[in-house]
Design a protein around this motif. Structure first.
Motif, PDB file in Angstrom:
ATOM      1  N   VAL A  91      28.416   0.010   9.215  1.00  0.00           N
ATOM      2  CA  VAL A  91      28.950  -1.050  10.076  1.00  0.00           C
ATOM      3  C   VAL A  91      29.963  -1.857   9.277  1.00  0.00           C
ATOM      4  N   ASN A  92      31.115  -2.104   9.864  1.00  0.00           N
ATOM      5  CA  ASN A  92      32.150  -2.902   9.220  1.00  0.00           C
ATOM      6  C   ASN A  92      31.621  -4.331   9.048  1.00  0.00           C
ATOM      7  N   ALA A  93      31.315  -4.715   7.821  1.00  0.00           N
ATOM      8  CA  ALA A  93      30.735  -6.031   7.545  1.00  0.00           C
ATOM      9  C   ALA A  93      31.656  -7.164   7.972  1.00  0.00           C
ATOM     10  N   GLN A  94      32.958  -6.914   8.017  1.00  0.00           N
ATOM     11  CA  GLN A  94      33.906  -7.948   8.441  1.00  0.00           C
ATOM     12  C   GLN A  94      33.798  -8.231   9.941  1.00  0.00           C
ATOM     13  N   CYS A  95      33.128  -7.373  10.679  1.00  0.00           N
ATOM     14  CA  CYS A  95      32.942  -7.566  12.120  1.00  0.00           C
ATOM     15  C   CYS A  95      31.656  -8.325  12.448  1.00  0.00           C
ATOM     16  N   LEU A  96      30.826  -8.619  11.453  1.00  0.00           N
ATOM     17  CA  LEU A  96      29.547  -9.286  11.693  1.00  0.00           C
ATOM     18  C   LEU A  96      29.712 -10.798  11.695  1.00  0.00           C
ATOM     19  N   ASP A  97      29.291 -11.429  12.771  1.00  0.00           N
ATOM     20  CA  ASP A  97      29.363 -12.883  12.895  1.00  0.00           C
ATOM     21  C   ASP A  97      28.330 -13.534  11.980  1.00  0.00           C
ATOM     22  N   GLY A  98      28.748 -14.548  11.237  1.00  0.00           N
ATOM     23  CA  GLY A  98      27.830 -15.310  10.402  1.00  0.00           C
ATOM     24  C   GLY A  98      27.356 -14.606   9.148  1.00  0.00           C
ATOM     25  N   PHE A  99      27.961 -13.486   8.821  1.00  0.00           N
ATOM     26  CA  PHE A  99      27.595 -12.772   7.594  1.00  0.00           C
ATOM     27  C   PHE A  99      28.739 -12.894   6.599  1.00  0.00           C
ATOM     28  N   ASP A 100      28.410 -13.291   5.385  1.00  0.00           N
ATOM     29  CA  ASP A 100      29.414 -13.431   4.334  1.00  0.00           C
ATOM     30  C   ASP A 100      29.355 -12.209   3.428  1.00  0.00           C
ATOM     31  N   PRO A 101      30.330 -11.305   3.507  1.00  0.00           N
ATOM     32  CA  PRO A 101      30.310 -10.106   2.664  1.00  0.00           C
ATOM     33  C   PRO A 101      30.250 -10.415   1.165  1.00  0.00           C
ATOM     34  N   ALA A 102      30.726 -11.578   0.747  1.00  0.00           N
ATOM     35  CA  ALA A 102      30.681 -11.939  -0.667  1.00  0.00           C
ATOM     36  C   ALA A 102      29.268 -12.312  -1.123  1.00  0.00           C
ATOM     37  N   SER A 103      28.325 -12.411  -0.185  1.00  0.00           N
ATOM     38  CA  SER A 103      26.961 -12.820  -0.536  1.00  0.00           C
ATOM     39  C   SER A 103      26.101 -11.676  -1.065  1.00  0.00           C
ATOM     40  N   VAL A 104      26.595 -10.445  -0.972  1.00  0.00           N
ATOM     41  CA  VAL A 104      25.848  -9.283  -1.458  1.00  0.00           C
ATOM     42  C   VAL A 104      26.777  -8.408  -2.285  1.00  0.00           C
ATOM     43  N   PRO A 105      26.229  -7.601  -3.183  1.00  0.00           N
ATOM     44  CA  PRO A 105      27.098  -6.724  -3.982  1.00  0.00           C
ATOM     45  C   PRO A 105      27.742  -5.626  -3.138  1.00  0.00           C
ATOM     46  N   THR A 106      28.912  -5.202  -3.557  1.00  0.00           N
ATOM     47  CA  THR A 106      29.606  -4.074  -2.940  1.00  0.00           C
ATOM     48  C   THR A 106      29.687  -2.962  -3.980  1.00  0.00           C
ATOM     49  N   ILE A 107      29.233  -1.770  -3.599  1.00  0.00           N
ATOM     50  CA  ILE A 107      29.248  -0.634  -4.511  1.00  0.00           C
ATOM     51  C   ILE A 107      30.182   0.453  -3.968  1.00  0.00           C
ATOM     52  N   PRO A 108      30.794   1.224  -4.855  1.00  0.00           N
ATOM     53  CA  PRO A 108      31.668   2.295  -4.392  1.00  0.00           C
ATOM     54  C   PRO A 108      30.875   3.546  -4.005  1.00  0.00           C
ATOM     55  N   ALA A 109      31.351   4.239  -2.993  1.00  0.00           N
ATOM     56  CA  ALA A 109      30.824   5.552  -2.610  1.00  0.00           C
ATOM     57  C   ALA A 109      31.941   6.567  -2.860  1.00  0.00           C
ATOM     58  N   ASN A 110      31.581   7.725  -3.363  1.00  0.00           N
ATOM     59  CA  ASN A 110      32.570   8.740  -3.699  1.00  0.00           C
ATOM     60  C   ASN A 110      32.723   9.746  -2.570  1.00  0.00           C
ATOM     61  N   GLY A 111      33.217   9.284  -1.428  1.00  0.00           N
ATOM     62  CA  GLY A 111      33.439  10.170  -0.293  1.00  0.00           C
ATOM     63  C   GLY A 111      34.500  11.207  -0.559  1.00  0.00           C
ATOM     64  N   ALA A 112      35.422  10.925  -1.482  1.00  0.00           N
ATOM     65  CA  ALA A 112      36.476  11.892  -1.808  1.00  0.00           C
ATOM     66  C   ALA A 112      35.896  13.169  -2.409  1.00  0.00           C
ATOM     67  N   ALA A 113      34.692  13.099  -2.942  1.00  0.00           N
ATOM     68  CA  ALA A 113      34.074  14.277  -3.549  1.00  0.00           C
ATOM     69  C   ALA A 113      33.314  15.145  -2.545  1.00  0.00           C
ATOM     70  N   MET A 114      33.194  14.681  -1.300  1.00  0.00           N
ATOM     71  CA  MET A 114      32.477  15.471  -0.290  1.00  0.00           C
ATOM     72  C   MET A 114      33.312  16.680   0.099  1.00  0.00           C
ATOM     73  N   SER A 115      32.655  17.726   0.531  1.00  0.00           N
ATOM     74  CA  SER A 115      33.350  18.961   0.888  1.00  0.00           C
ATOM     75  C   SER A 115      34.269  18.744   2.081  1.00  0.00           C
ATOM     76  N   VAL A 116      35.332  19.495   2.107  1.00  0.00           N
ATOM     77  CA  VAL A 116      36.265  19.467   3.226  1.00  0.00           C
ATOM     78  C   VAL A 116      36.486  20.886   3.721  1.00  0.00           C
ATOM     79  N   ALA A 117      36.815  20.990   5.012  1.00  0.00           N
ATOM     80  CA  ALA A 117      37.080  22.302   5.594  1.00  0.00           C
ATOM     81  C   ALA A 117      38.460  22.774   5.165  1.00  0.00           C
ATOM     82  N   ASP A 118      38.610  24.060   5.017  1.00  0.00           N
ATOM     83  CA  ASP A 118      39.922  24.627   4.655  1.00  0.00           C
ATOM     84  C   ASP A 118      40.792  24.747   5.897  1.00  0.00           C
TER      85      ASP A 118
END
Length: 118
Positions: A91-118
């Motif tokens: 869920v896009n955290a910037q779309c949540l009312d009353g939630f401050d994204p800076a209040s929790v840690p943000t970690i990177p996900a390596n989606g670029a390493a997932m398989s892709v179709a040829d």
């Protein structure tokens, strides 16, 4: 247990998320890099669409497993069903009312390493 309401920019897409949000992720896949969202991982049972599903456009690419949803009117990315964990939404955290994204840690996900179709 907190419940957050969320919406796109124009308010056509509305939803609710129940539960604590303890961290966010960013992803480096080609799509997520361009939408630059911070995503909260939410189990499908804790996610409730409160607008009609016809307010969103579905975008799928590559293996067509993940389902990315955008507002049909204003184009904002609101949430997606995850490829790596189909029982979860990102869920896009910037779309949540009353939630401050800076209040929790943000970690990177390596989606670029997932398989892709040829």
């Amino acid at each position: 247990m907190p419940t957050y309401t969320g919406s796109c920019h124009c308010g056509a897409v509305t939803f609710e998320v129940s539960g604590d949000i303890e961290q966010l992720t960013t992803c480096n896949c080609s799509l997520c890099r361009k939408k630059n969202a911070q995503m909260a991982r939410v189990h499908k049972d804790a996610f409730k669409m409160t607008a009609d599903w016809d307010t969103v456009s579905l975008y799928q690419w590559n293996l067509k497993i993940a389902k990315h949803y955008f507002c049909k009117t204003c184009g904002i990315y609101t949430f997606h069903q995850k490829r790596s964990e189909p029982d979860y939404f990102g869920v896009n955290a910037q779309c949540l009312d009353g939630f401050d994204p800076a209040s929790v840690p943000t970690i990177p996900a390596n989606g670029a390493a997932m398989s892709v179709a040829d």
